[in-house]
Design a protein around this motif. Structure first.
Motif, PDB file in Angstrom:
ATOM      1  N   VAL A 179       0.955  -1.177  -0.159  1.00  0.00           N
ATOM      2  CA  VAL A 179      -0.082  -0.123  -0.072  1.00  0.00           C
ATOM      3  C   VAL A 179       0.854   1.132   0.116  1.00  0.00           C
ATOM      4  O   VAL A 179       2.020   1.131   0.474  1.00  0.00           O
ATOM      5  CB  VAL A 179      -1.042  -0.037   1.332  1.00  0.00           C
ATOM      6  CG1 VAL A 179      -1.868  -1.037   1.310  1.00  0.00           C
ATOM      7  CG2 VAL A 179      -0.229   0.016   2.430  1.00  0.00           C
ATOM      8  N   GLN A 180       0.283   2.418  -0.376  1.00  0.00           N
ATOM      9  CA  GLN A 180       1.001   3.498  -0.406  1.00  0.00           C
ATOM     10  C   GLN A 180       0.152   4.521   0.565  1.00  0.00           C
ATOM     11  O   GLN A 180      -1.021   4.538   0.584  1.00  0.00           O
ATOM     12  CB  GLN A 180       0.761   4.192  -1.771  1.00  0.00           C
ATOM     13  CG  GLN A 180       1.769   5.436  -1.895  1.00  0.00           C
ATOM     14  CD  GLN A 180       1.749   5.964  -3.433  1.00  0.00           C
ATOM     15  OE1 GLN A 180       0.436   6.608  -3.850  1.00  0.00           O
ATOM     16  NE2 GLN A 180       2.696   5.928  -4.046  1.00  0.00           N
ATOM     17  N   VAL A 181       0.795   5.335   1.403  1.00  0.00           N
ATOM     18  CA  VAL A 181       0.149   6.108   2.394  1.00  0.00           C
ATOM     19  C   VAL A 181      -0.050   7.738   1.734  1.00  0.00           C
ATOM     20  O   VAL A 181       0.826   8.260   0.890  1.00  0.00           O
ATOM     21  CB  VAL A 181       1.104   6.474   3.698  1.00  0.00           C
ATOM     22  CG1 VAL A 181       0.617   7.527   4.263  1.00  0.00           C
ATOM     23  CG2 VAL A 181       1.608   5.162   4.468  1.00  0.00           C
ATOM     24  N   ALA A 182      -1.350   8.031   1.675  1.00  0.00           N
ATOM     25  CA  ALA A 182      -1.752   9.114   0.754  1.00  0.00           C
ATOM     26  C   ALA A 182      -1.211  10.528   1.503  1.00  0.00           C
ATOM     27  O   ALA A 182      -1.121  10.531   2.639  1.00  0.00           O
ATOM     28  CB  ALA A 182      -3.318   9.142   1.006  1.00  0.00           C
ATOM     29  N   GLU A 183      -0.492  11.153   0.521  1.00  0.00           N
ATOM     30  CA  GLU A 183       0.186  12.619   0.886  1.00  0.00           C
ATOM     31  C   GLU A 183      -0.619  13.780   0.283  1.00  0.00           C
ATOM     32  O   GLU A 183      -0.640  14.693   0.874  1.00  0.00           O
ATOM     33  CB  GLU A 183       1.580  12.535   0.424  1.00  0.00           C
ATOM     34  CG  GLU A 183       2.364  11.396   1.117  1.00  0.00           C
ATOM     35  CD  GLU A 183       3.588  11.505   0.464  1.00  0.00           C
ATOM     36  OE1 GLU A 183       4.531  12.626   0.821  1.00  0.00           O
ATOM     37  OE2 GLU A 183       4.320  10.575  -0.080  1.00  0.00           O
ATOM     38  N   HIS A 184      -1.595  13.297  -0.911  1.00  0.00           N
ATOM     39  CA  HIS A 184      -2.319  14.601  -1.286  1.00  0.00           C
ATOM     40  C   HIS A 184      -3.846  14.356  -1.245  1.00  0.00           C
ATOM     41  O   HIS A 184      -4.540  15.060  -0.872  1.00  0.00           O
ATOM     42  CB  HIS A 184      -1.485  14.678  -2.825  1.00  0.00           C
ATOM     43  CG  HIS A 184      -2.364  15.856  -3.255  1.00  0.00           C
ATOM     44  ND1 HIS A 184      -2.275  17.018  -3.198  1.00  0.00           N
ATOM     45  CD2 HIS A 184      -3.334  15.785  -4.670  1.00  0.00           C
ATOM     46  CE1 HIS A 184      -3.307  17.785  -4.182  1.00  0.00           C
ATOM     47  NE2 HIS A 184      -3.675  16.952  -4.962  1.00  0.00           N
ATOM     48  N   TYR A 185      -4.252  13.367  -1.725  1.00  0.00           N
ATOM     49  CA  TYR A 185      -5.565  12.870  -2.214  1.00  0.00           C
ATOM     50  C   TYR A 185      -6.130  12.690  -0.937  1.00  0.00           C
ATOM     51  O   TYR A 185      -5.576  11.753   0.015  1.00  0.00           O
ATOM     52  CB  TYR A 185      -5.711  11.786  -3.171  1.00  0.00           C
ATOM     53  CG  TYR A 185      -5.300  12.444  -4.592  1.00  0.00           C
ATOM     54  CD1 TYR A 185      -6.107  13.261  -5.297  1.00  0.00           C
ATOM     55  CD2 TYR A 185      -4.090  11.977  -5.142  1.00  0.00           C
ATOM     56  CE1 TYR A 185      -5.893  13.839  -6.600  1.00  0.00           C
ATOM     57  CE2 TYR A 185      -3.894  12.270  -6.515  1.00  0.00           C
ATOM     58  CZ  TYR A 185      -4.646  13.288  -7.091  1.00  0.00           C
ATOM     59  OH  TYR A 185      -4.302  13.818  -8.436  1.00  0.00           O
ATOM     60  N   SER A 186      -7.481  12.836  -0.700  1.00  0.00           N
ATOM     61  CA  SER A 186      -8.376  12.471   0.651  1.00  0.00           C
ATOM     62  C   SER A 186      -9.382  11.549   0.273  1.00  0.00           C
ATOM     63  O   SER A 186     -10.102  11.938  -0.840  1.00  0.00           O
ATOM     64  CB  SER A 186      -8.766  13.842   1.408  1.00  0.00           C
ATOM     65  OG  SER A 186      -7.535  14.594   1.688  1.00  0.00           O
ATOM     66  N   LEU A 211      -3.412   5.780  -9.559  1.00  0.00           N
ATOM     67  CA  LEU A 211      -2.208   6.240  -9.682  1.00  0.00           C
ATOM     68  C   LEU A 211      -1.130   5.517  -8.822  1.00  0.00           C
ATOM     69  O   LEU A 211       0.207   5.254  -9.123  1.00  0.00           O
ATOM     70  CB  LEU A 211      -2.117   7.831  -9.079  1.00  0.00           C
ATOM     71  CG  LEU A 211      -2.890   8.879 -10.014  1.00  0.00           C
ATOM     72  CD1 LEU A 211      -2.709  10.182  -9.025  1.00  0.00           C
ATOM     73  CD2 LEU A 211      -2.185   8.669 -11.424  1.00  0.00           C
ATOM     74  N   ALA A 212      -1.896   4.996  -7.439  1.00  0.00           N
ATOM     75  CA  ALA A 212      -0.981   4.178  -6.638  1.00  0.00           C
ATOM     76  C   ALA A 212      -0.526   2.826  -7.436  1.00  0.00           C
ATOM     77  O   ALA A 212       0.618   2.277  -7.303  1.00  0.00           O
ATOM     78  CB  ALA A 212      -1.738   3.854  -5.429  1.00  0.00           C
ATOM     79  N   GLN A 213      -1.238   2.388  -7.976  1.00  0.00           N
ATOM     80  CA  GLN A 213      -1.229   0.926  -8.797  1.00  0.00           C
ATOM     81  C   GLN A 213      -0.270   1.286  -9.859  1.00  0.00           C
ATOM     82  O   GLN A 213       0.619   0.434 -10.326  1.00  0.00           O
ATOM     83  CB  GLN A 213      -2.567   0.554  -9.462  1.00  0.00           C
ATOM     84  CG  GLN A 213      -3.708   0.085  -8.145  1.00  0.00           C
ATOM     85  CD  GLN A 213      -5.054  -0.226  -8.688  1.00  0.00           C
ATOM     86  OE1 GLN A 213      -5.313   0.201  -9.638  1.00  0.00           O
ATOM     87  NE2 GLN A 213      -5.723  -0.895  -8.028  1.00  0.00           N
ATOM     88  N   GLN A 214      -0.283   2.099 -10.402  1.00  0.00           N
ATOM     89  CA  GLN A 214       0.832   2.635 -11.463  1.00  0.00           C
ATOM     90  C   GLN A 214       2.267   2.499 -11.005  1.00  0.00           C
ATOM     91  O   GLN A 214       3.269   2.117 -11.701  1.00  0.00           O
ATOM     92  CB  GLN A 214       0.621   3.917 -12.346  1.00  0.00           C
ATOM     93  CG  GLN A 214      -0.763   3.824 -13.174  1.00  0.00           C
ATOM     94  CD  GLN A 214      -1.018   5.211 -13.820  1.00  0.00           C
ATOM     95  OE1 GLN A 214      -0.262   6.258 -13.638  1.00  0.00           O
ATOM     96  NE2 GLN A 214      -2.377   5.396 -14.269  1.00  0.00           N
ATOM     97  N   GLU A 215       2.336   2.869 -10.056  1.00  0.00           N
ATOM     98  CA  GLU A 215       3.476   2.644  -9.031  1.00  0.00           C
ATOM     99  C   GLU A 215       3.924   1.423  -8.238  1.00  0.00           C
ATOM    100  O   GLU A 215       4.954   1.162  -7.551  1.00  0.00           O
ATOM    101  CB  GLU A 215       3.688   3.629  -8.183  1.00  0.00           C
ATOM    102  CG  GLU A 215       3.614   5.050  -8.643  1.00  0.00           C
ATOM    103  CD  GLU A 215       3.867   6.501  -7.671  1.00  0.00           C
ATOM    104  OE1 GLU A 215       4.688   6.168  -6.734  1.00  0.00           O
ATOM    105  OE2 GLU A 215       3.218   7.487  -7.768  1.00  0.00           O
ATOM    106  N   GLY A 216       3.030   0.602  -8.582  1.00  0.00           N
ATOM    107  CA  GLY A 216       3.317  -1.029  -7.886  1.00  0.00           C
ATOM    108  C   GLY A 216       2.700  -1.200  -6.732  1.00  0.00           C
ATOM    109  O   GLY A 216       2.991  -2.263  -6.131  1.00  0.00           O
ATOM    110  N   TYR A 217       1.567  -0.511  -6.291  1.00  0.00           N
ATOM    111  CA  TYR A 217       0.970  -0.691  -5.049  1.00  0.00           C
ATOM    112  C   TYR A 217      -0.810  -1.078  -5.454  1.00  0.00           C
ATOM    113  O   TYR A 217      -1.325  -0.299  -6.309  1.00  0.00           O
ATOM    114  CB  TYR A 217       0.963   0.419  -4.240  1.00  0.00           C
ATOM    115  CG  TYR A 217       2.540   0.934  -3.859  1.00  0.00           C
ATOM    116  CD1 TYR A 217       3.268   0.273  -3.022  1.00  0.00           C
ATOM    117  CD2 TYR A 217       3.034   2.103  -4.549  1.00  0.00           C
ATOM    118  CE1 TYR A 217       4.476   0.591  -2.607  1.00  0.00           C
ATOM    119  CE2 TYR A 217       4.200   2.402  -4.452  1.00  0.00           C
ATOM    120  CZ  TYR A 217       4.958   1.532  -3.360  1.00  0.00           C
ATOM    121  OH  TYR A 217       6.554   1.961  -3.326  1.00  0.00           O
ATOM    122  N   GLN A 218      -1.147  -1.902  -4.373  1.00  0.00           N
ATOM    123  CA  GLN A 218      -2.496  -2.280  -4.704  1.00  0.00           C
ATOM    124  C   GLN A 218      -3.825  -1.381  -4.020  1.00  0.00           C
ATOM    125  O   GLN A 218      -4.704  -1.212  -4.606  1.00  0.00           O
ATOM    126  CB  GLN A 218      -2.801  -3.567  -4.224  1.00  0.00           C
ATOM    127  CG  GLN A 218      -2.015  -4.808  -4.815  1.00  0.00           C
ATOM    128  CD  GLN A 218      -0.589  -4.911  -4.788  1.00  0.00           C
ATOM    129  OE1 GLN A 218      -0.118  -4.927  -3.792  1.00  0.00           O
ATOM    130  NE2 GLN A 218       0.180  -5.205  -5.868  1.00  0.00           N
TER     131      GLN A 218
END
Length: 357
Positions: A179-186, A211-218
């Protein structure tokens, strides 16, 4: 099942079920639907009769409210079959109460308990052969309500449709996810509709998740909209963090959904002697715990998946992998085993959560 109702109920049964043509071992979540659906309309300030009819397309005017202003809410529930071929619901009145909480926030009418619960039971009784027993099997239930008033004036609908459709399900996710921790979107904001199950909450997640999935996160772990430091939900689920022997999850709020799975896991964990803290947790606490080797598990919790384990998270372009906790030492696996055991009647339901159809 003979069900006496306090409302007018009509049943139009199909001539031949499709159930024997379904490969239940390989169903894709949410893609196949049972023979029947429930439909009830709200007009002139009151709900009408409940109709159970064959599942199929519906016709609507292109001007109805939901297409233009998004008055739409839903719930996610499951039915289970035990080894005696009895069908059970899991805490359905919690879903009914939350459905009405969502309805109120979206300027929609409450649905009475009888139509929601008894109507659902009548539908399940008709389609009970679609509920398969065995580990991992369930019937996913999707009650929803949409505004159906015709016209494009920007205002709440005066007419609504309540509907329930059902879909056979197996395990929603397989394996652990990154997973990716959100820094911009809410996902949600104070004063908003984050605590409701309105359709727009989920539609708004799709783009940042892509966008997160494009970086390799589900999936994404969402943070608060004001500071992006408070960890709140994971994807479409509530989220739990295990630091040492303590289980932490954020409190419900205007931004965080009051998940039925979430509250059930909290109760099970406490009954097993696990220290549970319902409080805000910030990103820095997570990073500090990881640096000390104390961050042992992160997992999402929701109806569809029950528990989805997370193997690591990314924050500010850096990836943090979690330790590989043995299955016998995992809180996630223990809690999932106990919750599913209760749902499928393999473990005694000491909480009185299950309700027979």
């Amino acid at each position: 099942m003979s069900l006496e109702t306090k409302f007018e109920l009509s049943i139009d049964k199909i001539e031949k079920s499709r159930v024997d043509s379904i490969d239940f071992e390989n169903v894709k979540f949410g893609s196949i639907f049972t023979d029947h659906m429930l439909v009830c309309h709200y007009k002139d300030g009151k709900w009408g009769k409940v109709e159970i009819k064959p599942y199929g397309p519906m016709s609507f005017a292109p001007s109805i409210n939901v297409f233009h202003y998004g008055q739409a809410i839903f719930e996610g529930m499951k039915a289970y079959k035990d080894n005696n071929d009895d069908v059970w619901l899991f805490r359905p009145r919690e879903n009914w109460a939350r459905f009405n909480k969502s309805a109120e926030r979206m300027a929609m009418p409450h649905i009475d308990e009888e139509r929601f619960i008894d109507g659902l039971k009548a539908l399940l009784d008709l389609d009970r052969e679609w509920v398969r027993k065995g580990e991992g099997n369930s019937l996913y239930l999707r009650p929803f309500m949409v505004g159906t008033h015709e016209g494009v004036v920007a205002g709440p609908s005066s007419e609504f449709m309540f509907c329930v459709i059902c879909s056979p399900a197996r395990t929603y996710y397989s394996g652990k996810v990154k997973v990716q921790v959100a820094e911009h979107y809410s996902r949600a904001a104070n004063g908003g509709v984050g605590y409701t199950k309105c359709s727009g909450n989920y539609g708004g997640q799709f783009y940042p998740t892509q966008l997160a999935q494009q970086e390799g996160y589900q999936q994404i772990i969402w943070t608060d909209d004001a500071t992006h430091t408070k960890l709140e939900e994971a994807g479409t689920m509530n989220v739990f963090f295990r630091i040492g022997d303590t289980l932490i999850t954020a409190p419900t709020s205007e931004r965080i959904l009051d998940g039925v799975t979430r509250k059930s896991l909290i109760d099970i964990a406490k009954s097993k002697g696990i220290n549970v803290e319902v409080r805000s947790i910030v990103v820095q606490e997570l990073l500090d715990a990881h640096a000390k080797g104390e961050l042992l598990e992160i997992f999402g919790a929701g109806t569809a998946v029950t528990i989805g384990q997370i193997e690591g998270f990314a924050y500010q372009q850096k990836y943090y992998e979690l330790p590989n906790v043995k299955d016998e030492d995992s809180y996630a696996i223990m809690l999932k085993t106990n919750l599913q055991g209760i749902q499928q009647k393999a473990i005694e339901d000491t909480f009185n959560w299950t309700e027979k159809v």
